[in-house]
Scaffold this motif. Structure first.
Motif, PDB file in Angstrom:
ATOM      1  N   PHE A 264       0.804  -1.167  -0.085  1.00 54.24           N
ATOM      2  CA  PHE A 264      -0.044  -0.068   0.083  1.00 54.24           C
ATOM      3  C   PHE A 264       0.866   1.253   0.059  1.00 54.24           C
ATOM      4  O   PHE A 264       0.434   2.253  -0.443  1.00 54.24           O
ATOM      5  N   VAL A 265       2.153   1.084   0.493  1.00 51.91           N
ATOM      6  CA  VAL A 265       3.022   2.328   0.804  1.00 51.91           C
ATOM      7  C   VAL A 265       4.199   1.929   0.388  1.00 51.91           C
ATOM      8  O   VAL A 265       4.694   0.888   0.510  1.00 51.91           O
ATOM      9  N   GLU A 266       5.061   3.056  -0.056  1.00 47.57           N
ATOM     10  CA  GLU A 266       6.538   3.081  -0.278  1.00 47.57           C
ATOM     11  C   GLU A 266       7.453   4.153   0.121  1.00 47.57           C
ATOM     12  O   GLU A 266       6.636   5.127   0.363  1.00 47.57           O
ATOM     13  N   ALA A 267       8.553   3.911   0.339  1.00 40.66           N
ATOM     14  CA  ALA A 267       9.513   4.941   0.523  1.00 40.66           C
ATOM     15  C   ALA A 267       9.331   6.127  -0.610  1.00 40.66           C
ATOM     16  O   ALA A 267       9.291   5.753  -1.804  1.00 40.66           O
ATOM     17  N   ASP A 268       9.347   7.264  -0.217  1.00 36.95           N
ATOM     18  CA  ASP A 268       8.968   8.361  -1.341  1.00 36.95           C
ATOM     19  C   ASP A 268      10.400   8.408  -2.141  1.00 36.95           C
ATOM     20  O   ASP A 268      11.520   8.924  -1.723  1.00 36.95           O
ATOM     21  N   PRO A 269      10.167   8.123  -3.509  1.00 31.17           N
ATOM     22  CA  PRO A 269      11.450   8.396  -4.269  1.00 31.17           C
ATOM     23  C   PRO A 269      11.865   9.896  -4.182  1.00 31.17           C
ATOM     24  O   PRO A 269      13.133  10.234  -4.613  1.00 31.17           O
ATOM     25  N   GLY A 270      11.253  11.043  -3.913  1.00 32.23           N
ATOM     26  CA  GLY A 270      11.496  12.249  -4.135  1.00 32.23           C
ATOM     27  C   GLY A 270      11.869  12.731  -2.650  1.00 32.23           C
ATOM     28  O   GLY A 270      11.326  13.912  -2.434  1.00 32.23           O
ATOM     29  N   GLN A 271      12.630  12.103  -1.954  1.00 29.15           N
ATOM     30  CA  GLN A 271      13.040  12.429  -0.510  1.00 29.15           C
ATOM     31  C   GLN A 271      13.764  13.794  -0.553  1.00 29.15           C
ATOM     32  O   GLN A 271      14.531  14.136  -1.500  1.00 29.15           O
ATOM     33  N   ARG A 272      13.281  14.729   0.199  1.00 30.25           N
ATOM     34  CA  ARG A 272      13.729  16.077   0.165  1.00 30.25           C
ATOM     35  C   ARG A 272      15.283  15.926   1.010  1.00 30.25           C
ATOM     36  O   ARG A 272      16.133  16.801   0.848  1.00 30.25           O
ATOM     37  N   ASP A 273      15.181  14.842   1.940  1.00 26.25           N
ATOM     38  CA  ASP A 273      16.485  14.882   2.859  1.00 26.25           C
ATOM     39  C   ASP A 273      16.889  13.367   3.325  1.00 26.25           C
ATOM     40  O   ASP A 273      15.931  12.626   3.529  1.00 26.25           O
ATOM     41  N   ARG A 274      18.210  13.051   3.056  1.00 22.04           N
ATOM     42  CA  ARG A 274      18.440  11.744   3.019  1.00 22.04           C
ATOM     43  C   ARG A 274      18.256  11.152   4.715  1.00 22.04           C
ATOM     44  O   ARG A 274      18.108   9.956   4.699  1.00 22.04           O
ATOM     45  N   ARG A 275      18.217  12.217   5.646  1.00 25.53           N
ATOM     46  CA  ARG A 275      18.086  11.580   6.876  1.00 25.53           C
ATOM     47  C   ARG A 275      16.788  11.431   7.248  1.00 25.53           C
ATOM     48  O   ARG A 275      16.445  10.680   8.390  1.00 25.53           O
ATOM     49  N   GLU A 276      15.877  11.889   6.633  1.00 19.67           N
ATOM     50  CA  GLU A 276      14.330  11.524   6.854  1.00 19.67           C
ATOM     51  C   GLU A 276      13.893  10.786   5.921  1.00 19.67           C
ATOM     52  O   GLU A 276      13.947  10.942   4.765  1.00 19.67           O
ATOM     53  N   ARG A 277      12.934   9.896   6.491  1.00 24.73           N
ATOM     54  CA  ARG A 277      12.340   8.893   5.508  1.00 24.73           C
ATOM     55  C   ARG A 277      11.007   9.306   5.345  1.00 24.73           C
ATOM     56  O   ARG A 277      10.045   9.159   6.298  1.00 24.73           O
ATOM     57  N   ARG A 278      10.370   9.519   4.295  1.00 25.49           N
ATOM     58  CA  ARG A 278       9.291  10.177   3.724  1.00 25.49           C
ATOM     59  C   ARG A 278       8.403   8.745   3.025  1.00 25.49           C
ATOM     60  O   ARG A 278       9.130   8.029   2.475  1.00 25.49           O
ATOM     61  N   TRP A 279       7.533   8.582   3.359  1.00 21.89           N
ATOM     62  CA  TRP A 279       6.488   7.551   2.653  1.00 21.89           C
ATOM     63  C   TRP A 279       5.385   8.039   2.142  1.00 21.89           C
ATOM     64  O   TRP A 279       5.036   9.334   2.122  1.00 21.89           O
ATOM     65  N   ARG A 280       5.075   7.383   0.965  1.00 20.95           N
ATOM     66  CA  ARG A 280       3.824   7.970   0.040  1.00 20.95           C
ATOM     67  C   ARG A 280       3.036   6.699  -0.325  1.00 20.95           C
ATOM     68  O   ARG A 280       3.387   5.685  -0.124  1.00 20.95           O
ATOM     69  N   ALA A 281       1.748   7.165  -0.496  1.00 18.50           N
ATOM     70  CA  ALA A 281       0.857   6.019  -0.968  1.00 18.50           C
ATOM     71  C   ALA A 281       1.135   5.604  -2.466  1.00 18.50           C
ATOM     72  O   ALA A 281       1.369   6.465  -3.206  1.00 18.50           O
ATOM     73  N   ILE A 282       0.713   4.235  -2.825  1.00 23.29           N
ATOM     74  CA  ILE A 282       1.367   3.902  -4.071  1.00 23.29           C
ATOM     75  C   ILE A 282       0.123   4.045  -4.993  1.00 23.29           C
ATOM     76  O   ILE A 282       0.382   4.226  -6.345  1.00 23.29           O
ATOM     77  N   HIS A 283      -1.089   3.758  -4.497  1.00 17.01           N
ATOM     78  CA  HIS A 283      -2.268   3.846  -5.290  1.00 17.01           C
ATOM     79  C   HIS A 283      -3.383   4.887  -4.663  1.00 17.01           C
ATOM     80  O   HIS A 283      -3.222   5.181  -3.439  1.00 17.01           O
ATOM     81  N   ARG A 284      -4.152   5.596  -5.500  1.00 20.65           N
ATOM     82  CA  ARG A 284      -5.187   6.433  -5.031  1.00 20.65           C
ATOM     83  C   ARG A 284      -6.343   5.643  -4.364  1.00 20.65           C
ATOM     84  O   ARG A 284      -7.093   6.179  -3.240  1.00 20.65           O
ATOM     85  N   PHE A 285      -6.605   4.709  -4.826  1.00 19.65           N
ATOM     86  CA  PHE A 285      -7.755   3.691  -4.506  1.00 19.65           C
ATOM     87  C   PHE A 285      -7.418   2.142  -4.010  1.00 19.65           C
ATOM     88  O   PHE A 285      -6.662   1.753  -4.619  1.00 19.65           O
ATOM     89  N   THR A 286      -8.237   1.768  -2.978  1.00 21.21           N
ATOM     90  CA  THR A 286      -8.111   0.274  -2.931  1.00 21.21           C
ATOM     91  C   THR A 286      -9.465  -0.251  -3.401  1.00 21.21           C
ATOM     92  O   THR A 286     -10.565   0.416  -2.727  1.00 21.21           O
ATOM     93  N   ALA A 287      -9.224  -1.252  -3.896  1.00 19.80           N
ATOM     94  CA  ALA A 287     -10.700  -2.204  -4.626  1.00 19.80           C
ATOM     95  C   ALA A 287     -10.654  -3.416  -4.055  1.00 19.80           C
ATOM     96  O   ALA A 287      -9.662  -3.937  -4.363  1.00 19.80           O
ATOM     97  N   TRP A 288     -11.533  -4.125  -4.127  1.00 19.54           N
ATOM     98  CA  TRP A 288     -11.798  -5.602  -3.962  1.00 19.54           C
ATOM     99  C   TRP A 288     -12.973  -6.262  -4.177  1.00 19.54           C
ATOM    100  O   TRP A 288     -14.085  -5.303  -4.361  1.00 19.54           O
ATOM    101  N   SER A 289     -13.357  -7.677  -4.548  1.00 16.54           N
ATOM    102  CA  SER A 289     -14.451  -8.143  -4.985  1.00 16.54           C
ATOM    103  C   SER A 289     -15.063  -8.503  -3.554  1.00 16.54           C
ATOM    104  O   SER A 289     -14.486  -9.529  -2.962  1.00 16.54           O
ATOM    105  N   ASP A 290     -16.128  -8.216  -3.357  1.00 12.22           N
ATOM    106  CA  ASP A 290     -17.012  -8.618  -1.979  1.00 12.22           C
ATOM    107  C   ASP A 290     -17.110 -10.043  -2.162  1.00 12.22           C
ATOM    108  O   ASP A 290     -17.041 -10.776  -1.115  1.00 12.22           O
TER     109      ASP A 290
END
Length: 193
Positions: free
Chosen positions: A63-89
């Motif tokens: 669901f989430v990954e390390a943000d490839p556009g990190q501002r600073d190597r010392r801080e780890r920023r996370w980002r959502a990979i997808h806008r939505f989650t879907a499943w079959s009921d």
């Protein structure tokens, strides 16, 4: 975000996001963009240790990954990979774990809708007349087939994404929660199912 929709087929994956803090973390990242565990902890009133742990679980299940556009190597920023989650009921209903996870996420959507409506009503006087007029709900009841309901979900999602793109740079645009729900009602004359 790289992909629009994460189609979940494994009940364990759906159960991983069906956790009160994880669903909040994912929602924050989807709504407000990349953030550190510490930033998310501050927004949600949690400890950074707790948000770090749950972010790692969201990474583990895709669901989430390390943000490839990190501002600073010392801080780890996370980002959502997808806008939505879907499943079959139907697919999730095959196991108790899947049924429980899907039911939790549906309840969470309803809780979020209720909170959004209550917040708007509390703050109605702070919004412009245009927003006060535009905000609202509808409860039309119409006769539709399952295929048409599926078509409407797909079409409405596409229309919402087109509208969001059109308004991306509009200074009057604000985050707007749009919930589309369709549930059949029993028709004693026609039976059901």
């Amino acid at each position: 975000m790289d992909h629009e929709v994460f189609h979940v087929h494994d009940p364990r994956t759906l159960k991983a996001v069906a956790h009160p803090l994880r669903v909040l973390l994912l929602g924050e990242l989807r709504t407000n963009g990349p953030a550190t565990a510490t930033e998310l902890a501050g927004r949600l009133g949690e400890s950074s240790g707790s948000t770090s742990y749950h972010l790692r679980q969201l990474v583990r299940y895709g669901f989430v990954e390390a943000d490839p556009g990190q501002r600073d190597r010392r801080e780890r920023r996370w980002r959502a990979i997808h806008r939505f989650t879907a499943w079959s009921d139907v697919e999730m209903a095959a196991t108790a774990e899947g049924r429980e996870a899907a039911a939790f996420l549906r309840r969470r959507q309803l809780e979020k809708l209720t909170a959004d409506v209550e917040n708007f009503e509390r703050e109605r006087d702070l919004w412009s007349e245009a927003w006060a007029e535009a905000a609202g709900m509808s409860d039309l009841v119409v006769r539709l087939s399952p295929a048409t309901v599926t078509y409407l979900y797909e079409r409405m999602s596409a229309m919402l994404l087109e509208a969001a793109e059109r308004d991306r740079d509009d200074p009057d645009a604000r985050p707007v929660a749009v919930l589309l729900a369709a549930h059949p009602r029993r028709d004693p004359a026609a039976g059901h199912g």
